[in-house]
Design a protein around this motif. Structure first.
Motif, PDB file in Angstrom:
ATOM      1  N   LEU A  47       0.866  -1.179   0.000  1.00  0.00           N
ATOM      2  CA  LEU A  47       0.000   0.000   0.000  1.00  0.00           C
ATOM      3  C   LEU A  47       0.902   1.228   0.000  1.00  0.00           C
ATOM      4  CD1 LEU A  47      -2.881   1.157   0.187  1.00  0.00           C
ATOM      5  CD2 LEU A  47      -2.654   1.057   2.678  1.00  0.00           C
ATOM      6  N   GLY A  48       0.851   1.976  -1.098  1.00  0.00           N
ATOM      7  CA  GLY A  48       1.737   3.132  -1.216  1.00  0.00           C
ATOM      8  C   GLY A  48       3.191   2.743  -1.161  1.00  0.00           C
ATOM      9  N   GLY A  49       3.511   1.567  -1.665  1.00  0.00           N
ATOM     10  CA  GLY A  49       4.894   1.090  -1.679  1.00  0.00           C
ATOM     11  C   GLY A  49       5.355   0.458  -0.391  1.00  0.00           C
ATOM     12  N   GLU A  50       4.508   0.411   0.632  1.00  0.00           N
ATOM     13  CA  GLU A  50       4.885  -0.154   1.931  1.00  0.00           C
ATOM     14  C   GLU A  50       4.297  -1.546   2.114  1.00  0.00           C
ATOM     15  OE1 GLU A  50       5.375   2.397   5.667  1.00  0.00           O
ATOM     16  OE2 GLU A  50       3.709   3.358   4.600  1.00  0.00           O
ATOM     17  N   ARG A  51       5.081  -2.434   2.742  1.00  0.00           N
ATOM     18  CA  ARG A  51       4.549  -3.733   3.154  1.00  0.00           C
ATOM     19  C   ARG A  51       3.568  -3.533   4.298  1.00  0.00           C
ATOM     20  NH1 ARG A  51       7.846  -8.130   1.645  1.00  0.00           N
ATOM     21  NH2 ARG A  51       6.148  -9.426   2.447  1.00  0.00           N
ATOM     22  N   GLU A  73       5.777  -0.289  10.225  1.00  0.00           N
ATOM     23  CA  GLU A  73       6.270  -1.183  11.258  1.00  0.00           C
ATOM     24  C   GLU A  73       5.301  -1.218  12.437  1.00  0.00           C
ATOM     25  OE1 GLU A  73       8.861  -3.175  11.061  1.00  0.00           O
ATOM     26  OE2 GLU A  73       9.154  -2.478   9.011  1.00  0.00           O
ATOM     27  N   PRO A  74       5.413  -2.242  13.293  1.00  0.00           N
ATOM     28  CA  PRO A  74       4.481  -2.351  14.420  1.00  0.00           C
ATOM     29  C   PRO A  74       4.428  -1.119  15.313  1.00  0.00           C
ATOM     30  CG  PRO A  74       5.700  -4.392  14.141  1.00  0.00           C
ATOM     31  CD  PRO A  74       6.292  -3.412  13.173  1.00  0.00           C
ATOM     32  N   THR A  75       5.520  -0.374  15.412  1.00  0.00           N
ATOM     33  CA  THR A  75       5.515   0.816  16.274  1.00  0.00           C
ATOM     34  C   THR A  75       4.604   1.904  15.722  1.00  0.00           C
ATOM     35  OG1 THR A  75       7.466   1.591  15.083  1.00  0.00           O
ATOM     36  CG2 THR A  75       7.835   0.433  17.170  1.00  0.00           C
ATOM     37  N   HIS A  76       4.171   1.772  14.460  1.00  0.00           N
ATOM     38  CA  HIS A  76       3.318   2.779  13.833  1.00  0.00           C
ATOM     39  C   HIS A  76       1.835   2.444  13.957  1.00  0.00           C
ATOM     40  CE1 HIS A  76       6.903   3.729  10.926  1.00  0.00           C
ATOM     41  NE2 HIS A  76       7.108   4.145  12.162  1.00  0.00           N
TER      42      HIS A  76
END
Length: 685
Positions: A47-51, A73-76
């Motif tokens: 999504l938008g280039g992110e896994r 990442e999980p912190t986000h």
């Protein structure tokens, strides 16, 4: 397997990571598979280039999964302004619904991208990293991507379609979408698999299930109907109840429709063994007999229909021999592997006779026993002819195909599964101890069929005489007096392969053990050398090749333990059988009720939980059958004539165990057992 998620419907299955993505991996076969071919090798969502990362996974059903995902990442996670629900279901195709939810107060543009590839790899090519010989093409159509593989007459296709407009290239689909504030966007993706025959048609089209538009609701209804026919379990032990439910669910999910034979069979296990295996199918059928005996005849009929009828060195085929493995993929089709079918097991043939007799004893179905008289006689003849390679009266094995045939053709069929006490490997041929037990039992059971159903008392007398002679000979040649246990095997010179192994428990099940020695065998099985606290190890911990995470040299196999418990029960060691039942039920709690193919043989006091074996199949048919056979052992179920004997010995602390509507030649009966202290297992001990 812990970090992977699988869904399956018979021979069609998908294995992904916990995001729902598929990426090529040498560690474990992720992908979308059907009949031994991988139809998707890449299925990667960004999504938008992110896994994406999983917040939660709903995998309660074997054929349907939902992934709740966010980017970053999980912190986000707490800052996520968008999330994705990835809902998928499997039947003869893969249906995946992508739903994107905009959690912000503004209209937002998103780029949803799927990387797609199909390598059409055969499972053997994945396992042994082989090169493809055919060629793959990709065709882009209107909201459709078609990937095709050709190698002479071998033709497979993957067709991916989408309900939403997309920019499609030969290896991807891209969706550019605008989503309203707090709105959502959805597309439905379908991945169809095509298995072409010589006439250019999908050869599964004529099969009742593959040729239909059978969806998740139909799969659920079919599985529910099968499970509803099984006896109802009521018990105080929640881990036992959970293992029973999971076993029935897994056995229902592992049923598949043969691509060429048009009947429902049990696949052996996910991911490597999603096909018919002689040994696995026969033992699983024995395990499920008190619960779903109607699943047994198709297995017996197919194995009889594919029984060996010639000498074929490439396939290890011999007249009368029951197959080991049947494959449908490219390597089998082009005879790069001998699995079309392959006959490299020495135990499938006696187990075939054992199962037919057990089925008739349980159900009273004499018609099947009469119909299979000729194949059963051929199987018994094979034991005494081709099976007795050295003419010593024992059942031996030695592959006819040194290039691709299996070296070990007993259930411990890995290369180092049979060894001397000091770790050395014997030469070939080999005669493992449990094979002799199976041969003995097959002769005893064949004699019963001959006398009571086939009307051939002379043949029955001969088989009983041969069985008695085998028992005497075996107890002379395999017994190790100074160690007081049976050798794992005899080598080609007739010397004892003297390792202490779990195989001696199979001897108790077969009945070949002298009564005077049974107590000593039970002591060995339950000693700390073999019994880890979670179950009996495949190899004792003081043997040269012992490894608690070695496939057949120290791990604990649930199916193996169920056979051992049955053997201990047969010789009257009810307390010891109960210990194994209790250990297996306790272990199942740590696997969510689903016992895996195998787990590590570490001492229970060392780990306090059963340690996973890294590449164990799960679900696996004979592991799913284990809780069923353990229930039979605990309740002491044994068919005698027109009656079912019920003689319960429930392990201490398990409380009430009640099994209702047990089917058989007696109609339906109920069984109830109770131990003295029911409360420990309620607390999940």
């Amino acid at each position: 397997m812990k970090d992977l998620v699988s869904i399956l419907d018979g021979n069609t299955f998908l294995v992904s990571d916990r995001r729902g993505d598929i990426e090529p991996s040498l560690d474990f076969p992720t992908g979308f598979f059907s009949f031994d071919t991988r139809f998707l090798s890449t299925w990667l969502l960004t999504l938008g280039g992110e896994r994406l990362h999983a917040l939660s996974i709903d995998d309660a059903e074997s054929f349907r999964t939902r992934f709740f995902l966010v980017p970053g990442e999980p912190t986000h996670y707490l800052d996520a302004k968008v999330s994705v629900i990835r809902s998928r279901a499997i039947s003869n195709s893969l249906e995946e619904e992508l739903t994107l939810l905009n959690h912000s107060g503004e209209e937002t543009e998103f780029v949803v991208h799927l990387d797609i590839a199909a390598d059409f790899a055969d499972l053997f090519e994945i396992k042994h990293v082989q090169q493809k010989h055919g060629h793959t093409t990709a065709t882009v159509g209107d909201n459709e991507l078609r990937l095709a593989y050709h190698r002479e007459g071998f033709h497979r296709e993957t067709v991916i379609s989408t309900s939403a407009s997309a920019h499609i290239e030969v290896s991807s689909m891209t969706f550019r979408v605008r989503v309203a504030p707090h709105g959502e966007w959805t597309t439905r993706l379908r991945v169809a698999t095509l298995v072409y025959g010589a006439r250019g048609e999908d050869i599964r089209a004529s099969l009742p299930l593959h040729g239909s538009s059978r969806g998740p609701d139909a799969i659920r209804a079919e599985q529910d109907e099968l499970i509803a026919r099984a006896p109802k379990l009521g018990c105080d032990c929640e881990p036992l109840a959970g293992a029973y439910r999971q076993s029935l669910n897994d056995l229902a999910a592992l049923r598949y429709e043969s691509i060429t034979l048009g009947v429902r069979l049990l696949a052996a296990g996910l991911p490597w063994f999603m096909t018919l295996f002689g040994r696995d199918s026969l033992i699983t059928s024995l395990q499920l007999m008190p619960f779903l005996p109607e699943l047994v005849p198709p297995t017996l009929m197919i194995l009889a229909g594919l029984q060996g009828h010639r000498i074929d060195d490439f396939r290890d085929e011999e007249p009368g021999k029951i197959l080991h493995e049947l494959r449908y993929g490219e390597t089998a089709g082009f005879e790069e592997q001998p699995h079309s079918p392959y006959y490299g097991s020495a135990d499938s043939t006696p187990l075939f006779v054992i199962l037919l007799d057990e089925y008739e004893r349980w159900t009273g179905d004499t018609s099947l026993a009469l119909r299979l008289e000729a194949p059963t006689r051929a199987a018994l003849d094979w034991i005494d002819t081709y099976g007795d390679l050295l003419g010593t009266g024992y059942l031996w094995y030695h592959t006819r195909n040194p290039e691709t045939g299996l070296q070990n053709q007993c259930w411990k069929d890995s290369w180092d599964g049979i060894s001397y006490r000091d770790g050395r490997l014997p030469g070939f041929p080999r005669a493992t101890c449990e094979l002799q037990g199976y041969a003995y039992d097959a002769k005893i059971r064949g004699a019963r069929l001959a006398r009571t159903i086939w009307g051939d008392p002379a043949y029955a007398d001969r088989l009983e005489r041969e069985a008695a002679e085998l028992k005497i000979r075996f107890n002379r040649d395999f017994w190790i007096p100074e160690r007081e246990y049976y050798a794992l095997a005899l080598d080609a010179e007739g010397r004892q392969v003297d390792a202490l192994s779990s195989n001696i428990g199979h001897l108790l099940w077969s009945g070949i053990v002298d009564e005077s020695r049974a107590g000593r065998i039970a002591e060995h099985l339950m000693s700390p050398r073999l019994f880890s606290g979670w179950g009996v190890r495949t190899l004792a911990d003081d043997q040269g090749r012992y490894n608690p995470v070695g496939y057949h040299v120290g791990t604990v196999w649930p199916f193996d333990n169920s056979i051992i418990a049955w053997g201990l029960w047969r010789y009257g060691f009810r307390r010891e059988a109960g210990q194994i039942c209790d250990a297996m039920v306790g272990a199942s709690r740590f696997f969510g009720g689903r016992l895996p193919e195998a787990f590590a043989g570490y001492e229970r006091d060392l780990t306090e939980y059963p340690v996973e074996y890294p590449t164990a199949c799960s679900p696996q048919a004979w592991s799913a059958g284990t809780p069923l056979l353990l229930l039979r052992v605990m309740l002491g179920l044994d068919p005698q004539g027109e009656h079912l004997i019920i003689d319960p010995a429930v392990p201490e602390g398990m409380g009430r165990v009640e099994l209702l509507d047990i089917p058989g030649r007696w109609g339906h009966v109920d069984a109830l057992g109770r131990s003295r202290t029911p409360h420990d297992h309620r607390r999940g001990r």
